[in-house]
Enzyme design. Structure first.
Site, short mmCIF file in Angstrom:
data_model
loop_
_atom_site.label_atom_id
_atom_site.label_comp_id
_atom_site.label_asym_id
_atom_site.label_seq_id
_atom_site.Cartn_x
_atom_site.Cartn_y
_atom_site.Cartn_z
N HIS A 66 0.85 -1.19 0.00
CA HIS A 66 0.00 0.00 0.00
C HIS A 66 0.89 1.24 0.00
O HIS A 66 0.82 2.08 0.92
CB HIS A 66 -0.94 0.04 1.22
CG HIS A 66 -2.06 -0.95 1.14
ND1 HIS A 66 -2.71 -1.43 2.27
CD2 HIS A 66 -2.66 -1.55 0.09
CE1 HIS A 66 -3.65 -2.28 1.90
NE2 HIS A 66 -3.65 -2.37 0.58
N HIS A 76 -11.34 -9.25 -7.00
CA HIS A 76 -11.07 -7.96 -6.35
C HIS A 76 -10.24 -7.11 -7.31
O HIS A 76 -9.30 -7.62 -7.93
CB HIS A 76 -10.31 -8.27 -5.05
CG HIS A 76 -9.82 -7.12 -4.25
ND1 HIS A 76 -10.46 -5.91 -4.19
CD2 HIS A 76 -8.74 -7.01 -3.43
CE1 HIS A 76 -9.79 -5.10 -3.38
NE2 HIS A 76 -8.74 -5.74 -2.92
N GLU A 79 -8.22 -4.51 -6.68
CA GLU A 79 -6.99 -3.84 -6.26
C GLU A 79 -5.81 -4.37 -7.09
O GLU A 79 -5.78 -5.55 -7.45
CB GLU A 79 -6.75 -4.04 -4.75
CG GLU A 79 -5.72 -3.05 -4.21
CD GLU A 79 -5.72 -2.91 -2.69
OE1 GLU A 79 -6.39 -3.69 -2.00
OE2 GLU A 79 -5.02 -1.99 -2.19
N ASP A 99 -2.84 -5.34 -6.76
CA ASP A 99 -1.99 -6.50 -6.45
C ASP A 99 -2.60 -7.79 -6.99
O ASP A 99 -1.91 -8.80 -7.10
CB ASP A 99 -1.69 -6.61 -4.95
CG ASP A 99 -2.92 -6.52 -4.07
OD1 ASP A 99 -3.89 -5.84 -4.44
OD2 ASP A 99 -2.90 -7.13 -2.98
N HIS A 113 -12.02 -6.27 1.58
CA HIS A 113 -11.98 -4.99 2.23
C HIS A 113 -12.29 -3.82 1.30
O HIS A 113 -12.14 -2.66 1.70
CB HIS A 113 -10.59 -4.78 2.88
CG HIS A 113 -9.47 -4.65 1.87
ND1 HIS A 113 -8.60 -3.59 1.91
CD2 HIS A 113 -9.11 -5.38 0.80
CE1 HIS A 113 -7.72 -3.70 0.92
NE2 HIS A 113 -8.02 -4.78 0.25
N ASP A 159 -8.53 -11.51 -0.41
CA ASP A 159 -7.74 -10.93 0.68
C ASP A 159 -8.07 -11.53 2.06
O ASP A 159 -7.20 -11.59 2.93
CB ASP A 159 -7.96 -9.42 0.73
CG ASP A 159 -7.10 -8.66 -0.27
OD1 ASP A 159 -6.02 -9.16 -0.63
OD2 ASP A 159 -7.52 -7.58 -0.70
N TYR A 185 -1.91 -8.68 9.66
CA TYR A 185 -2.73 -8.43 8.47
C TYR A 185 -4.14 -8.03 8.89
O TYR A 185 -4.70 -7.06 8.40
CB TYR A 185 -2.73 -9.73 7.67
CG TYR A 185 -3.38 -9.74 6.32
CD1 TYR A 185 -2.61 -9.64 5.16
CD2 TYR A 185 -4.75 -9.91 6.18
CE1 TYR A 185 -3.19 -9.71 3.91
CE2 TYR A 185 -5.34 -9.98 4.94
CZ TYR A 185 -4.56 -9.88 3.80
OH TYR A 185 -5.15 -9.95 2.57
N HIS A 220 -3.02 -13.93 -0.50
CA HIS A 220 -1.68 -13.62 0.00
C HIS A 220 -1.26 -14.70 0.99
O HIS A 220 -2.04 -15.10 1.86
CB HIS A 220 -1.66 -12.29 0.76
CG HIS A 220 -1.97 -11.09 -0.09
ND1 HIS A 220 -1.13 -10.63 -1.07
CD2 HIS A 220 -3.03 -10.25 -0.08
CE1 HIS A 220 -1.66 -9.55 -1.63
NE2 HIS A 220 -2.82 -9.30 -1.06
FE1 FEO Z 1 -7.00 -5.65 -1.42
FE2 FEO Z 1 -4.49 -7.92 -1.71
O1 FEO Z 1 -5.55 -6.47 -2.23
#
Ligand code: FEO
Length: 395
Positions: A23, A79, A81, A83, A146, A165, A193, A226
């Site tokens: 982030h 998702h 995002e 990543d 999230h 996530d 996390y 992750h």
């Molecule tokens: Fe919300 Fe691992 O990205």
């Protein structure tokens, strides 16, 4: 590079051994991370998520070599995002008409980030995709877990929940499963996390956990986006999330301070001594926030029943390291935590009052007006700081 998850399900992600910040610069990742992506090869071949943009070319090359673009029937984007979606632009150049299954909110986030109009197929909770051989992919919206666009995907037959996530950890490893890595590393990273990313959404999480449990489907593997996948007792991380979402605390008091000329440090150490003396069972931890990692300290605050915050007065206020921490903690919305403030000062001495305001503003229950001492603390001031710690331990 692909790794077998179960039957016809493979991991096709990327292990990022070098990652130290996530982030931007907001989150420390001392043990690196992974961007988990998957392929399910039944009568239909389906990709689930991709990897972060810097690894897009590597991901696309691997997909071409190991699967072949012509064999891909669908892409699932749990998702938006970057990543997890960062390799989509490179991938979709090779399969421009391939359907992309995602939530309606993900259509917005993907269009907003990549300015592409791919063959989006918006899905809602309960929608499914038949992939042949008697198996289906069932979608579950994970709104605000999230991001508004988050979703999970459940594979019937193999009983795998691709949770994205949720339930993840920033932990780089060659191993794929939770029973293959250090339990200590895993516990630490899973909690960090949760504390640093998911606490603001604890209420939504409690509702979602109840919803998933009500589905009453068998879950053999939780395949996160992750870190490692939960294969050994996957319910253990669900149970931990239920605990962490319920205003979690342990029998711990954490003293966090910054100091200019060591006066506030002396008070901090004396307060910690007082707490330990008054309660032999409580864990007492002490951190100079200017010297320690803010995300690690935040995890310690997450575990605590009380935060004791110290700063000298400078420019009629507390030091910027303390203000930065409190700004961060306010966003995380920790609940059910007591707090108090302390600090040294030379002449005006506003820091304790300022910190009381910051603590209250961040949702902490300020249990005392605080302890402040003018100039360098001597024997009597040190004794008073010890007594302040004793009093706090008994609150
Ligand atoms: Fe919300 Fe691992 O990205």
């Amino acid at each position: 590079m692909k790794k077998l998850v179960k039957n016809n399900v493979y991991w096709v992600g990327k292990t990022d051994w070098e990652l130290q910040k996530f982030h931007g610069e907001e989150l420390s990742t001392h043990k690196g991370s992974t961007y988990n992506a998957y392929v399910v090869r039944e009568e239909k071949t389906v990709l689930i998520d991709t990897v972060w943009a810097p690894f897009a070319d590597e991901y696309v090359r691997n997909i071409e070599a190991e699967i072949g673009f012509e064999n891909i029937d669908a892409v699932i984007c749990n998702h938006g995002e970057v990543d997890h979606s960062g390799a989509l632009p490179a991938l979709m150049k090779h399969i421009p008409d391939c359907p992309v299954y995602c939530t309606a909110n993900a259509v917005k986030s993907l269009r907003g980030q990549y300015h592409e109009d791919w063959n989006f197929q918006p899905v809602k909770t309960g929608d499914s995709l038949d992939i042949g051989n008697g198996k289906q992919l069932i979608f579950v919206e994970m709104t605000m877990l999230h991001w508004p666009d988050s979703m999970a995907t459940y594979l019937t037959g193999d009983n795998i929940l691709f949770s994205n996530d949720a339930f993840g950890q920033h932990l780089a490893t060659e191993r794929l499963f939770n029973d293959e890595v250090s339990a200590c590393d895993l516990d630490e990273e899973a909690m960090k996390y949760y504390a640093n990313i998911l606490t603001p959404f604890s209420t939504q999480l409690q509702r979602k956990l109840a919803e998933i449990q009500a589905l009453n489907v068998p879950i053999d593997i939780i395949a996160t986006s992750h870190g490692v996948l939960w294969r050994d007792r996957p319910e253990q991380i669900v149970e931990k999330y239920a605990l962490w979402a319920a205003d979690y605390q342990e029998n711990q008091i954490t003293v966090v301070y910054d100091s200019m000329w060591n006066g506030t440090r002396k008070l901090a150490e004396s307060i910690a001594k007082g707490i330990a003396a008054a309660d032999p069972d409580v864990a007492v931890k002490l951190f100079n926030i200017a010297k320690f990692d803010m995300n690690d300290v935040t995890t310690e605050v997450f575990k605590s029943k009380m935060l004791v915050l110290g700063s000298p007065t400078m420019a009629n206020s507390a030091l910027q390291s303390i203000a930065g921490l409190m700004h961060y903690l306010k966003g995380l919305k920790f609940k059910n935590k007591k707090a108090a403030a302390f600090g040294c000062y030379g002449w005006s001495g506003e820091a304790v009052k300022v910190m009381n305001g910051m603590l209250a503003d961040a949702g902490f229950d300020v249990v005392d007006e605080g302890y402040r001492h003018q100039w360098n603390p001597d024997g009597e001031a040190i004794e008073k700081a010890v007594e302040f710690g004793q009093m706090l331990a008994l609150k």
